[in-house]
Motif scaffolding. Structure first.
Motif, PDB file in Angstrom:
ATOM      1  N   GLY A  65       0.820  -1.207   0.000  1.00 54.03           N
ATOM      2  CA  GLY A  65       0.000   0.000   0.000  1.00 54.03           C
ATOM      3  C   GLY A  65       0.847   1.247   0.000  1.00 54.03           C
ATOM      4  N   ALA A  66       0.484   2.215   0.845  1.00 54.05           N
ATOM      5  CA  ALA A  66       1.265   3.449   0.958  1.00 54.05           C
ATOM      6  C   ALA A  66       2.689   3.110   1.370  1.00 54.05           C
ATOM      7  CB  ALA A  66       0.625   4.381   1.977  1.00 54.05           C
ATOM      8  N   SER A 390      -6.798  -2.242   5.471  1.00 53.47           N
ATOM      9  CA  SER A 390      -5.426  -1.855   5.812  1.00 53.47           C
ATOM     10  C   SER A 390      -4.886  -2.939   6.731  1.00 53.47           C
ATOM     11  CB  SER A 390      -5.447  -0.497   6.526  1.00 53.47           C
ATOM     12  OG  SER A 390      -4.158  -0.048   6.820  1.00 53.47           O
ATOM     13  N   ARG A 411      -3.306   1.576   4.242  1.00 50.13           N
ATOM     14  CA  ARG A 411      -4.203   2.366   3.412  1.00 50.13           C
ATOM     15  C   ARG A 411      -4.722   3.579   4.172  1.00 50.13           C
ATOM     16  NH1 ARG A 411      -7.759  -1.783  -0.329  1.00 50.13           N
ATOM     17  NH2 ARG A 411      -6.074  -3.279  -0.729  1.00 50.13           N
ATOM     18  N   LYS A 413      -7.534   6.776   3.851  1.00 48.07           N
ATOM     19  CA  LYS A 413      -8.816   6.996   3.190  1.00 48.07           C
ATOM     20  C   LYS A 413      -9.051   8.487   2.951  1.00 48.07           C
ATOM     21  CE  LYS A 413     -12.303   4.465   4.533  1.00 48.07           C
ATOM     22  NZ  LYS A 413     -13.354   3.826   5.359  1.00 48.07           N
ATOM     23  N   LYS A 414      -9.886   8.773   1.978  1.00 50.13           N
ATOM     24  CA  LYS A 414     -10.267  10.156   1.742  1.00 50.13           C
ATOM     25  C   LYS A 414     -10.885  10.767   2.997  1.00 50.13           C
ATOM     26  CE  LYS A 414     -12.904  13.173  -1.360  1.00 50.13           C
ATOM     27  NZ  LYS A 414     -13.520  13.963  -0.261  1.00 50.13           N
ATOM     28  N   GLU A 448      -8.426  11.497  -3.116  1.00 47.38           N
ATOM     29  CA  GLU A 448      -7.972  10.266  -2.473  1.00 47.38           C
ATOM     30  C   GLU A 448      -6.682  10.577  -1.731  1.00 47.38           C
ATOM     31  OE1 GLU A 448      -5.708   8.554  -6.468  1.00 47.38           O
ATOM     32  OE2 GLU A 448      -7.232   7.340  -5.457  1.00 47.38           O
ATOM     33  N   TRP A 449      -6.293   9.682  -0.850  1.00 47.24           N
ATOM     34  CA  TRP A 449      -5.055   9.856  -0.094  1.00 47.24           C
ATOM     35  C   TRP A 449      -4.302   8.539  -0.170  1.00 47.24           C
ATOM     36  CZ3 TRP A 449      -4.757  11.723   5.735  1.00 47.24           C
ATOM     37  CH2 TRP A 449      -3.462  12.194   6.000  1.00 47.24           C
ATOM     38  N   THR A 450      -3.371   8.469  -1.090  1.00 41.57           N
ATOM     39  CA  THR A 450      -2.668   7.208  -1.337  1.00 41.57           C
ATOM     40  C   THR A 450      -1.243   7.202  -0.814  1.00 41.57           C
ATOM     41  OG1 THR A 450      -2.005   7.997  -3.539  1.00 41.57           O
ATOM     42  CG2 THR A 450      -4.043   6.689  -3.386  1.00 41.57           C
ATOM     43  N   GLU A 451      -0.661   8.370  -0.596  1.00 38.19           N
ATOM     44  CA  GLU A 451       0.712   8.454  -0.109  1.00 38.19           C
ATOM     45  C   GLU A 451       0.766   9.350   1.118  1.00 38.19           C
ATOM     46  OE1 GLU A 451       3.214   6.683  -1.083  1.00 38.19           O
ATOM     47  OE2 GLU A 451       2.072   5.731  -2.684  1.00 38.19           O
TER      48      GLU A 451
END
Length: 528
Positions: A65-66, A390, A411, A413-414, A448-451
């Motif tokens: 994931g991140a 996650s 992970r 989340k937004k 989105e929030w991926t990193e």
């Protein structure tokens, strides 16, 4: 007593009352509580007394994931990650333990009130000479809180452990204790249950040098850290094919961190003296027991969190610096004395001087050009929503012991990003209403929030507590559901992560578990 596992004769069987897997904050705290308790205790630690690259490599793994520093975020030797702990301590809030209908999967099977006596004891273990986390008398001589408006944002305090290096501080206790044997350089490779999976039968232990031996405990505590606890349960699959405690597929899920944002906003205040010292640096308060290092921060009121259906964040400030509208200009005919004075001022301000960065709240236009003041550096950590996707899993890659490595799918989340953004807006409203400061939010809205921009090296939630076995791995007493004698200690127990550092709470939980284990053994002895 300490024994190097590499020197244990091959095939040795060690019988003990209690086995503790992992000599970090939780494991050492429990072992100390057992000194003189009339029980034989085996404390099993993967590393030695010092950092060893080959042992540390056992933490290496796969990231799905991140991006995350899976290896460097932990330390695998006696004392565990307290060997690089920063010492930040604060209890969780009562609200953090509640089932909040706006936070999916929230709710602990214990309350803050149940943990309060153990927080007091945990402060002692962590060498904090006060428990006055929010007592105004602790900081009255250092200044007053900012008079922020609206009741949404409040001043709270962290108290600092020295920080306590559990391995160094409590090693003498382990050496002197006649009933405790610590096996160093010894890795638990599998927790093997009885045929019906109802209790721990034995621990299979191995060293990197090839030695293999067995520990047979009457009870076992898994205290190997927020990631490794889940990994070891998943590895223990010779009887339970999905791993111990995992009949409902919860082990390893709900991995949480505290996303850290290094520059979520800029803050500008009109006068430096409006800022109490403890907002921008470490401050010592004097108590009868000695000095205590504190740090003030901004957090959010319970009323705000309930009303706006938000999770927590914590805002910390670093030293202020002057913001100049423009460099100082001297007239062409300035005297030598005036030039020398200006040069001194320039030297003092050289690292700070710059063009004014206009500050604004979330709902106002830019301030007129020429506004000057003191700019604050600011950091931020935020609570994550529990997310079953996650998770910690097993990789196809193998480590030096021949065991599957960790695979981490962290992970964000937004909703986590939206929550943080809303909290920053609340801070901006509070500063705007105060009238002596302005806030410009830099943390952008996002689809989105991926990193992650940063993290706290806080590993939470992977063996969570819950009354319902379908929602958690352990019960309120930290006992693995469906097993009579396997317990878990550490921050992997947390159903929600709150917004403050986890160490004080995990030590409090470890002390609570210690009391439960002593009562359990006493009851067993009385009925034998």
């Amino acid at each position: 007593m300490f024994i190097d596992g590499r020197k244990v004769p091959q095939g040795t069987v060690v019988e003990t009352d209690l086995a503790i897997i992992g000599a970090g904050a939780a494991g050492i705290a429990i072992a100390r509580e057992m000194i003189g308790a009339g029980l034989k205790v085996a404390l099993i630690e993967s590393g030695g007394f010092d950092f060893d690259p080959e042992t540390q490599d056992l933490y290496e793994g796969e990231i799905a994931g991140a991006d995350y520093p899976l290896t460097s975020s932990r330390l695998r030797y006696f004392g565990g990650s307290t060997n690089h702990w920063g010492g930040w301590c604060r209890p969780f809030e009562p609200l953090d333990f509640e089932a909040r209908d706006w936070v999916p999967y929230s709710g602990w099977p214990i309350t803050r009130a149940e943990l309060d006596p153990f927080y007091i004891r945990a402060c002692e273990v962590c060498q904090i000479r006060s428990t006055a986390f929010d007592d105004p008398s602790a900081w009255a001589e250092k200044g007053k809180p900012l008079a922020l408006a609206g009741g949404e944002v409040e001043t709270r305090f962290f108290l600092y452990s020295p920080p306590t290096r559990f391995g160094k501080k409590y090693r003498p206790d382990m050496e002197r204790a006649k009933n405790i044997t610590c096996y160093l350089n010894s890795n638990v490779m599998e927790i093997v249950p009885t045929e019906n999976g109802a209790e721990v039968d034995r621990l299979e232990v191995g060293t990197l040098s090839g030695v293999r031996f067995t520990v047979k405990p009457r009870a076992c505590v898994l205290a190997a850290g927020g990631i490794e606890n889940a990994r070891l349960l998943l590895l223990s699959n010779s009887v339970e094919k999905q791993g111990l405690g995992n009949r409902h597929g919860v082990v390893g899920r709900f991995f949480m961190e505290h996303p850290h944002i290094p520059s979520p906003a800029t803050f500008l205040v009109t006068e430096r003296n409006l800022l109490a010292d403890w907002y921008r640096t470490y401050t010592k308060m004097v108590t009868g027991a000695g000095d205590v290092v504190i740090r003030g921060c901004l957090m959010f009121s319970e009323d705000y969190l309930r009303r706006e259906r938000r999770m927590g964040s914590v805002i910390t400030f670093s030293p202020v610096r002057p913001v100049m509208a423009e460099p100082e200009m001297l007239p062409a005919g300035a005297s030598e004395e005036e030039r020398e004075a200006a040069a001194r001022r320039s030297a003092e301000d050289e690292m700070f001087r710059g063009i004014l960065q206009l500050a604004r709240s979330t709902n106002s236009a830019a301030s007129p050009s020429g506004e000057i003041g003191w700019r604050l550096g600011v950091g931020c950590a935020s609570e994550q929503e529990p997310n079953p996707a996650s998770r910690v899993m097993l990789s196809q890659e193998k480590d030096a012991l021949g065991l599957p490595r960790t695979k981490l799918d962290w992970r964000l989340k937004k909703s986590d990003a939206d929550n943080l953004r809303a909290n920053l807006e609340a801070v901006a409203r509070a500063f705007g209403g105060w009238g002596e400061g302005r806030v410009q939010i830099l943390f952008s809205e996002r689809d989105e929030w991926t990193e992650a921009e940063g993290w706290g090296n806080h590993h939470l939630g992977t063996t969570r507590m819950a009354a319902d076995p379908k929602l958690g791995v352990t019960d309120a007493e930290c006992r693995v559901h469906g097993m009579s004698n396997l317990f878990i200690a550490g921050s992997s127990l947390y159903p929600t992560g709150a917004t403050v550092n986890p160490t004080l709470t995990l030590v409090a939980l470890a002390l609570r578990l210690s009391d439960h284990l002593k009562r359990r053994f006493a009851l067993a002895a009385a009925t034998e």
